[in-house]
Design an enzyme around this catalytic site. Structure first.
Site, PDB file in Angstrom:
ATOM      1  N   MET A 100       0.886  -1.160   0.000  1.00  0.00           N
ATOM      2  CA  MET A 100       0.000   0.000   0.000  1.00  0.00           C
ATOM      3  C   MET A 100       0.928   1.215   0.000  1.00  0.00           C
ATOM      4  O   MET A 100       1.801   1.338   0.865  1.00  0.00           O
ATOM      5  CB  MET A 100      -0.904   0.005   1.236  1.00  0.00           C
ATOM      6  CG  MET A 100      -1.883   1.162   1.253  1.00  0.00           C
ATOM      7  SD  MET A 100      -2.957   1.250  -0.223  1.00  0.00           S
ATOM      8  CE  MET A 100      -4.154  -0.030   0.085  1.00  0.00           C
ATOM      9  N   ASP A 101       0.780   2.064  -0.996  1.00  0.00           N
ATOM     10  CA  ASP A 101       1.601   3.277  -1.077  1.00  0.00           C
ATOM     11  C   ASP A 101       0.932   4.394  -0.286  1.00  0.00           C
ATOM     12  O   ASP A 101      -0.237   4.736  -0.533  1.00  0.00           O
ATOM     13  CB  ASP A 101       1.759   3.726  -2.540  1.00  0.00           C
ATOM     14  CG  ASP A 101       2.666   2.800  -3.340  1.00  0.00           C
ATOM     15  OD1 ASP A 101       3.219   1.844  -2.756  1.00  0.00           O
ATOM     16  OD2 ASP A 101       2.822   3.050  -4.549  1.00  0.00           O
ATOM     17  N   GLY A 154       3.599  -1.201  -5.039  1.00  0.00           N
ATOM     18  CA  GLY A 154       4.522  -2.342  -4.975  1.00  0.00           C
ATOM     19  C   GLY A 154       5.007  -2.603  -6.386  1.00  0.00           C
ATOM     20  O   GLY A 154       4.199  -2.658  -7.315  1.00  0.00           O
ATOM     21  N   LYS A 155       6.330  -2.747  -6.540  1.00  0.00           N
ATOM     22  CA  LYS A 155       6.857  -2.891  -7.903  1.00  0.00           C
ATOM     23  C   LYS A 155       6.226  -4.079  -8.630  1.00  0.00           C
ATOM     24  O   LYS A 155       5.880  -3.982  -9.813  1.00  0.00           O
ATOM     25  CB  LYS A 155       8.379  -3.038  -7.869  1.00  0.00           C
ATOM     26  CG  LYS A 155       9.064  -1.783  -7.372  1.00  0.00           C
ATOM     27  CD  LYS A 155      10.545  -1.837  -7.542  1.00  0.00           C
ATOM     28  CE  LYS A 155      11.221  -0.733  -6.724  1.00  0.00           C
ATOM     29  NZ  LYS A 155      10.722   0.615  -7.008  1.00  0.00           N
ATOM     30  N   GLU A 197      12.013  -6.683  -4.296  1.00  0.00           N
ATOM     31  CA  GLU A 197      11.335  -6.314  -3.044  1.00  0.00           C
ATOM     32  C   GLU A 197      10.843  -7.564  -2.307  1.00  0.00           C
ATOM     33  O   GLU A 197      10.103  -7.455  -1.331  1.00  0.00           O
ATOM     34  CB  GLU A 197      10.173  -5.358  -3.317  1.00  0.00           C
ATOM     35  CG  GLU A 197      10.654  -3.977  -3.736  1.00  0.00           C
ATOM     36  CD  GLU A 197       9.529  -2.972  -3.954  1.00  0.00           C
ATOM     37  OE1 GLU A 197       9.813  -1.770  -3.924  1.00  0.00           O
ATOM     38  OE2 GLU A 197       8.366  -3.383  -4.179  1.00  0.00           O
ATOM     39  N   GLY A 223      15.325   8.873 -20.631  1.00  0.00           N
ATOM     40  CA  GLY A 223      14.802   7.725 -21.372  1.00  0.00           C
ATOM     41  C   GLY A 223      15.497   6.427 -21.019  1.00  0.00           C
ATOM     42  O   GLY A 223      15.720   6.127 -19.846  1.00  0.00           O
ATOM     43  N   THR A 274       5.927   8.036  -9.812  1.00  0.00           N
ATOM     44  CA  THR A 274       5.947   6.738  -9.132  1.00  0.00           C
ATOM     45  C   THR A 274       5.375   5.680 -10.084  1.00  0.00           C
ATOM     46  O   THR A 274       4.285   5.839 -10.614  1.00  0.00           O
ATOM     47  CB  THR A 274       5.071   6.775  -7.856  1.00  0.00           C
ATOM     48  OG1 THR A 274       5.357   7.962  -7.143  1.00  0.00           O
ATOM     49  CG2 THR A 274       5.330   5.554  -6.992  1.00  0.00           C
ATOM     50  N   GLY A 318       9.029   3.368 -13.817  1.00  0.00           N
ATOM     51  CA  GLY A 318       9.925   2.224 -14.072  1.00  0.00           C
ATOM     52  C   GLY A 318       9.130   0.931 -14.199  1.00  0.00           C
ATOM     53  O   GLY A 318       9.494   0.043 -14.984  1.00  0.00           O
ATOM     54  N   ASP A 319       8.050   0.828 -13.448  1.00  0.00           N
ATOM     55  CA  ASP A 319       7.231  -0.394 -13.513  1.00  0.00           C
ATOM     56  C   ASP A 319       6.493  -0.479 -14.853  1.00  0.00           C
ATOM     57  O   ASP A 319       6.374  -1.563 -15.430  1.00  0.00           O
ATOM     58  CB  ASP A 319       6.242  -0.426 -12.345  1.00  0.00           C
ATOM     59  CG  ASP A 319       6.980  -0.416 -11.009  1.00  0.00           C
ATOM     60  OD1 ASP A 319       8.065  -1.026 -10.943  1.00  0.00           O
ATOM     61  OD2 ASP A 319       6.489   0.224 -10.063  1.00  0.00           O
TER      62      ASP A 319
HETATM   63  O1  RIB Z   1       8.184   1.437  -8.318  1.00  0.00           O
HETATM   64  C1  RIB Z   1       7.260   2.137  -7.539  1.00  0.00           C
HETATM   65  C2  RIB Z   1       6.873   1.324  -6.347  1.00  0.00           C
HETATM   66  O2  RIB Z   1       8.003   1.162  -5.514  1.00  0.00           O
HETATM   67  C3  RIB Z   1       5.816   1.943  -5.480  1.00  0.00           C
HETATM   68  O3  RIB Z   1       4.507   1.638  -5.878  1.00  0.00           O
HETATM   69  C4  RIB Z   1       6.165   1.450  -4.099  1.00  0.00           C
HETATM   70  O4  RIB Z   1       5.270   0.548  -3.584  1.00  0.00           O
HETATM   71  C5  RIB Z   1       7.565   0.847  -4.223  1.00  0.00           C
HETATM   72  O5  RIB Z   1       7.528  -0.509  -4.147  1.00  0.00           O
END
Ligand code: RIB
Length: 302
Positions: free
Chosen positions: A14-15, A41-42, A141, A226, A249, A252-253
């Site tokens: 949970m962010d 969460g990534k 993680e 980039g 945020t 990268g994901d």
């Molecule tokens: O990459 C972003 C994520 O990193 C966030 O959502 C946070 O939860 C951390 O895990």
């Protein structure tokens, strides 16, 4: 598109996002403009990114038996992620990420909670799922041994693997040799390689030496610059799209999800990188890591 899944092995958080005018100095108290609780969460973000692109996205991970865990699972299902392989653990809380969001950037502190309980038994229990997967995507993680076990099972069954080495730490050779694509940012690559990266020439040398040593592809994410990668032996950087930035945020994901999608579709590397840079650029238009993940048409038309 084939119905084979892309499996994400990773974290769910949970962010807790505090919007602040600037980063506080050591010992200083500042006032947040707002606080927001949003699923992140990534691992979960990457799984959502894949589902938004239209892939069959399945996640292996863990949440606590609490309101945060329930909210995260519900949100992921609403995006179309298959969550049956996400365990609910009783004695630890759901992972949390404490995010300071300034108009320019963000800083994140994570408390692992249930993510630390994603053990090698978890991928082992889902060996059949991993054997069906065409691509397996992981981050750091969750415990490294779990990623190692997932990659062993995936590779044994012929799947391709992507490791997003975040948060970075020195990694065992076996894990690196089981990886097909590594996606560090510049800081993570410097930490992994133990080498300074100050100039373009240094970056090119580090990427080339790393690829020679481990035999996999390295895609270096560079934030507002980039993504850099080697094309015919020379460093090439693909610049991002210019879009209004609300929240970086999860950028990268979005990139990692799109790389997994391109690998799944068996696109040439250059096309995959262009697609992933576009997906990442588009993801920053909304607040929260998951809500900004673009759908396939948005990326293709961008
Ligand atoms: O990459 C972003 C994520 O990193 C966030 O959502 C946070 O939860 C951390 O895990």
């Amino acid at each position: 598109m084939s119905d084979r899944p892309i499996v994400v092995v990773g974290s769910l958080n949970m962010d807790i996002v505090l919007s602040v005018p600037r980063m506080p100095a050591t010992g200083e108290t500042i006032q947040a403009r707002s606080v927001l609780h949003v699923p992140g969460g990534k691992g979960a973000n990457q799984a959502v990114g894949l589902a938004r692109l239209g892939a069959r996205s399945v996640m292996i991970g863990a949440v606590g038996e609490d309101g945060y865990g329930r909210a995260i699972l519900e949100r992921m299902r609403s995006f179309g992620v298959e969550t049956d392989a996400i365990r609910t653990v009783r004695d630890v809380p759901t992972g949390t990420a404490h995010i300071l969001l300034t108009p320019e950037d963000n800083s994140i502190i994570i408390a692992a909670g249930a993510n630390a309980r994603v053990l090698p038994e978890d991928p082992a229990r889902h060996a059949r799922l991993l054997a069906q997967a065409k691509v397996v995507l992981a981050q750091l993680e969750i415990p490294e041994q779990t990623v190692l076990e997932a990659f062993r099972l995936a590779r044994d069954a012929g799947a391709r693997t992507i490791l997003n080495p975040a948060p970075a730490r020195p990694l065992p050779d076996e894990l690196l040799r089981l990886t097909d694509i590594l996606t560090p940012n510049e800081t993570e690559l410097a930490l992994l390689s133990g080498r300074g990266i100050g100039t373009e020439e240094e970056l090119e040398r580090v990427v080339r030496d790393w690829q020679d040593a481990y035999g996999h592809t390295v895609l270096v994410t560079r934030g507002s610059k980039g993504c850099a990668y080697l094309e015919e032996g020379r460093l090439r950087t693909v610049a991002p799209l210019k879009v209004p930035v609300v929240d970086t945020t999860g950028a990268g994901d979005a990139f990692n999800a799109a790389v997994a999608y391109g690998l799944f579709r068996e696109w040439p590397l250059a096309e995959t990188v262009r697609f992933a840079v576009k997906a990442s650029s588009l993801s920053v238009r909304k607040l929260g890591a998951q809500d900004g993940m673009p759908v396939l048409e948005e990326v293709l038309n961008a």
